[in-house]
Enzyme design. Structure first.
Site, mmCIF file in Angstrom:
data_model
loop_
_atom_site.group_PDB
_atom_site.id
_atom_site.type_symbol
_atom_site.label_atom_id
_atom_site.label_comp_id
_atom_site.label_asym_id
_atom_site.label_seq_id
_atom_site.Cartn_x
_atom_site.Cartn_y
_atom_site.Cartn_z
ATOM 1 N N PHE A 129 0.957 -1.277 0.026
ATOM 2 C CA PHE A 129 -0.139 0.058 -0.161
ATOM 3 C C PHE A 129 0.933 1.282 -0.025
ATOM 4 O O PHE A 129 1.692 1.258 0.676
ATOM 5 C CB PHE A 129 -0.746 -0.105 1.163
ATOM 6 C CG PHE A 129 -1.904 0.934 1.155
ATOM 7 C CD1 PHE A 129 -2.967 0.806 0.393
ATOM 8 C CD2 PHE A 129 -2.006 2.205 2.000
ATOM 9 C CE1 PHE A 129 -4.231 1.804 0.321
ATOM 10 C CE2 PHE A 129 -2.840 3.078 2.277
ATOM 11 C CZ PHE A 129 -4.053 2.985 1.324
ATOM 12 N N ASP A 199 2.284 -5.223 8.797
ATOM 13 C CA ASP A 199 1.202 -4.326 8.617
ATOM 14 C C ASP A 199 0.072 -5.402 8.561
ATOM 15 O O ASP A 199 -0.172 -6.114 7.633
ATOM 16 C CB ASP A 199 1.221 -3.434 7.261
ATOM 17 C CG ASP A 199 0.155 -2.225 7.378
ATOM 18 O OD1 ASP A 199 -0.970 -2.711 7.888
ATOM 19 O OD2 ASP A 199 0.498 -1.146 6.985
ATOM 20 N N TYR A 224 -10.638 0.646 10.817
ATOM 21 C CA TYR A 224 -11.813 0.942 10.145
ATOM 22 C C TYR A 224 -12.278 -0.129 8.978
ATOM 23 O O TYR A 224 -13.146 0.157 8.281
ATOM 24 C CB TYR A 224 -11.697 2.386 9.497
ATOM 25 C CG TYR A 224 -10.490 2.557 8.488
ATOM 26 C CD1 TYR A 224 -10.520 2.315 7.230
ATOM 27 C CD2 TYR A 224 -9.647 3.520 9.239
ATOM 28 C CE1 TYR A 224 -9.340 2.554 6.557
ATOM 29 C CE2 TYR A 224 -8.365 3.954 8.351
ATOM 30 C CZ TYR A 224 -8.503 3.526 7.155
ATOM 31 O OH TYR A 224 -7.258 3.546 6.382
ATOM 32 N N LYS A 225 -11.225 -1.027 8.866
ATOM 33 C CA LYS A 225 -11.629 -2.191 7.751
ATOM 34 C C LYS A 225 -12.157 -3.304 8.545
ATOM 35 O O LYS A 225 -13.270 -3.303 8.924
ATOM 36 C CB LYS A 225 -9.856 -2.395 7.124
ATOM 37 C CG LYS A 225 -9.657 -1.458 6.359
ATOM 38 C CD LYS A 225 -8.170 -1.595 5.979
ATOM 39 C CE LYS A 225 -7.637 -0.315 5.055
ATOM 40 N NZ LYS A 225 -6.385 -0.311 4.825
ATOM 41 N N ARG A 391 -12.092 -5.709 -7.056
ATOM 42 C CA ARG A 391 -11.628 -6.061 -5.755
ATOM 43 C C ARG A 391 -13.122 -6.254 -4.883
ATOM 44 O O ARG A 391 -13.943 -5.501 -4.930
ATOM 45 C CB ARG A 391 -10.920 -5.016 -4.991
ATOM 46 C CG ARG A 391 -9.954 -5.631 -3.602
ATOM 47 C CD ARG A 391 -8.945 -4.861 -3.227
ATOM 48 N NE ARG A 391 -9.766 -3.370 -2.605
ATOM 49 C CZ ARG A 391 -9.030 -2.619 -1.789
ATOM 50 N NH1 ARG A 391 -7.854 -3.186 -1.101
ATOM 51 N NH2 ARG A 391 -9.758 -1.533 -1.345
HETATM 52 C C1 LIG Z 1 -5.547 0.653 4.479
HETATM 53 C C2 LIG Z 1 -4.264 0.641 4.670
HETATM 54 C C3 LIG Z 1 -3.470 1.773 5.417
HETATM 55 C C4 LIG Z 1 -4.313 3.067 5.906
HETATM 56 O O1 LIG Z 1 -3.480 3.928 6.501
HETATM 57 P P1 LIG Z 1 -4.141 5.297 7.002
HETATM 58 O O2 LIG Z 1 -2.910 6.012 7.733
HETATM 59 O O3 LIG Z 1 -5.199 4.631 7.767
HETATM 60 O O4 LIG Z 1 -4.745 6.137 5.990
HETATM 61 C C5 LIG Z 1 -2.015 1.581 5.425
HETATM 62 N N1 LIG Z 1 -1.653 0.715 5.048
HETATM 63 C C6 LIG Z 1 -2.018 -0.433 4.502
HETATM 64 C C7 LIG Z 1 -1.320 -1.595 4.050
HETATM 65 C C8 LIG Z 1 -3.328 -0.283 4.420
HETATM 66 O O5 LIG Z 1 -4.304 -1.510 3.654
#
Ligand SMILES: *Cc1c(COP(=O)(O)O)cnc(C)c1O
Length: 432
Positions: A129, A199, A224-225, A391
């Site tokens: 990401f 992560d 939030y996921k 997705r």
């Molecule tokens: C969703 C996600 C994030 C989100 O980061 P925020 O700081 O909440 O915007 C970070 N890393 C990964 C791998 C994600 O999937």
């Protein structure tokens, strides 16, 4: 082929079916985007209202003590710890995933370089990401280190050498759903003398995680996921107890101080993970996060994460089977690992030529039909290797087998009738 009647039977026999009652799903919606924003738990509205009306409105500043506001990030941290194989007191809720990654990657770099100054490389995946890569790029500059990105999982082994400081991997890849072998990769990186950051953005609440069992060094994850904490919910951070006290993390704010209310001019970090807290927690969203985490913990009496994982695999297997049988001839291809052990709780599809550019419009057409998934753009220059991706996330707390059947039927209709060609489905919003 699995029929709708078969799916209805699977739903009736599903030992987790009652968990869906924890949510208010809008009628007519099949929500396959819980990997991006989990749905609203029924308990959240009342709880946040209580925090606003009574704890804030009536009790005002006393609530930091009387309503347990100060303890809440650690209390929810202990709950999340149960989902990711961490011990009590080792994990806290704070800030965003991006910020927490900044904290742990700084700490990991300092530890690695204190032990072996020659180690100057951070390894991650090009498909990670972007925020993870951007944070690493910035820290690499500050620490005189270099960010090395691999293009495939097989390349990782070749980077585990005496130059490696930190291996920074997202356990479940956000694009493809590829799920790494946390234990094996951690052991291999340790054998090379490096530290590992995981992560868990697409893991926590979605797949069983055993941070201690894997002997991981640091972890961060998203509220939030799959944890259903609400838009922009606080994230979490974990440091293995062997590392937690070794360094300050760089965002040395007052609530990570050993005695914040002594208001001393100099910083003394709190022992353990508490030092990873920076400033005042956002109490309304922290309260909402607890409701979301509780929806996952509600599975504990029903087999817990193992049962959720079993259902998640059954859902994704069914989706793949139906999507290939029903839509394969229309150009639909699987873009996630076929082996369920190597797949998270999502399935990604791509579209073969001549539809390789149609993914965005297909997702928009599905959303118009109430099937909410999302689109992740590929690399326009190399669409055969990095295709546009459709997705679909499958949250076993609230998705059933008949939902999967209906979603594939809608996908079939959108492709078969070329509904996606309608001009309104080509318009791009700011958030995809
Ligand atoms: C969703 C996600 C994030 C989100 O980061 P925020 O700081 O909440 O915007 C970070 N890393 C990964 C791998 C994600 O999937």
């Amino acid at each position: 082929m699995t029929t709708l009647q078969d799916c209805d039977v699977l739903d009736q026999e599903d030992p987790l079916r009652e968990l869906r009652q924890q949510f208010d799903l809008p009628p007519g919606v099949i929500y396959l985007d819980g990997n991006s924003l989990g749905v609203l738990p029924r308990a959240t509205l009342g709880r946040v209202q209580e925090v606003i009306q009574r704890e804030w409105g009536q009790d005002l500043i006393k609530s930091w003590n009387t309503a347990g506001w100060m303890e809440l990030p650690g209390k929810i941290g202990d709950k999340i710890a149960r989902l990711v194989g961490a011990g009590p007191g080792e994990l806290v809720v704070a800030d965003s995933t991006s910020l927490n990654l900044y904290k742990v990657l700084s700490a990991a770099l300092r530890i690695a370089q204190a032990d072996a100054p020659a180690r100057k490389v951070i390894v991650s995946e090009r498909s990670n990401f972007p925020t993870d890569l951007y944070i690493a790029e910035s820290l690499a500059r500050q620490h005189g280190a270099r960010l090395h990105l691999v293009d495939s999982v097989d390349e990782i082994a070749g980077t585990l050498n005496a130059d490696l400081a930190v291996l920074m991997i997202t356990e479940v890849n956000y694009r493809t759903g590829y799920k790494h072998d946390m234990k094996a990769l951690t052991a291999a990186a340790h054998a090379a003398g490096a530290l590992v950051i995981w992560d868990l953005a697409h893991s926590a609440g979605a797949v069983p995680v055993d941070l201690k069992g894997a002997d991981a060094d640091f972890a961060v994850g998203c509220g939030y996921k799959y944890l259903n904490g609400g838009p922009g919910a606080p994230a979490f951070v974990w440091a293995h107890p062997r590392h937690a006290d070794r360094f300050w993390q760089p965002l040395s704010g007052w609530l990570g101080h050993a005695a914040p209310f002594q208001f001393t001019p100099d910083y003394q970090p709190a022992p353990g993970i508490k030092r990873y807290i920076c400033g005042t927690p956002a109490m309304l969203s922290t309260a909402a996060l607890e409701c979301g985490v509780d929806t996952v913990l509600a599975a504990e009496g029903l087999g817990g994460m193992a049962a959720l994982r079993k259902k998640s695999i059954a859902l994704t297997e069914l989706f793949i089977e139906l999507a290939e049988e029903r839509c394969g001839a229309l150009g639909v291809r699987l873009a996630s690992p076929r082996n369920p052990e190597r797949r998270g709780s999502q399935v990604c599809l791509s579209l073969a030529a001549p539809l390789q550019h149609a993914g965005y419009a297909v997702i928009q057409a599905l959303i118009a039909r109430g099937v909410i998934g999302d689109f992740r753009a590929g690399d326009p220059a190399r669409l055969d290797e990095v295709p546009h991706i459709l997705r679909f996330g499958f949250t076993p707390l609230y998705i059933g087998f008949a939902d999967v059947y209906a979603a594939v039927e809608h996908l079939y209709q959108v492709l078969k009738t070329e509904e996606w060609q309608r001009p309104e489905f080509a318009r791009q919003g700011a958030v995809t």
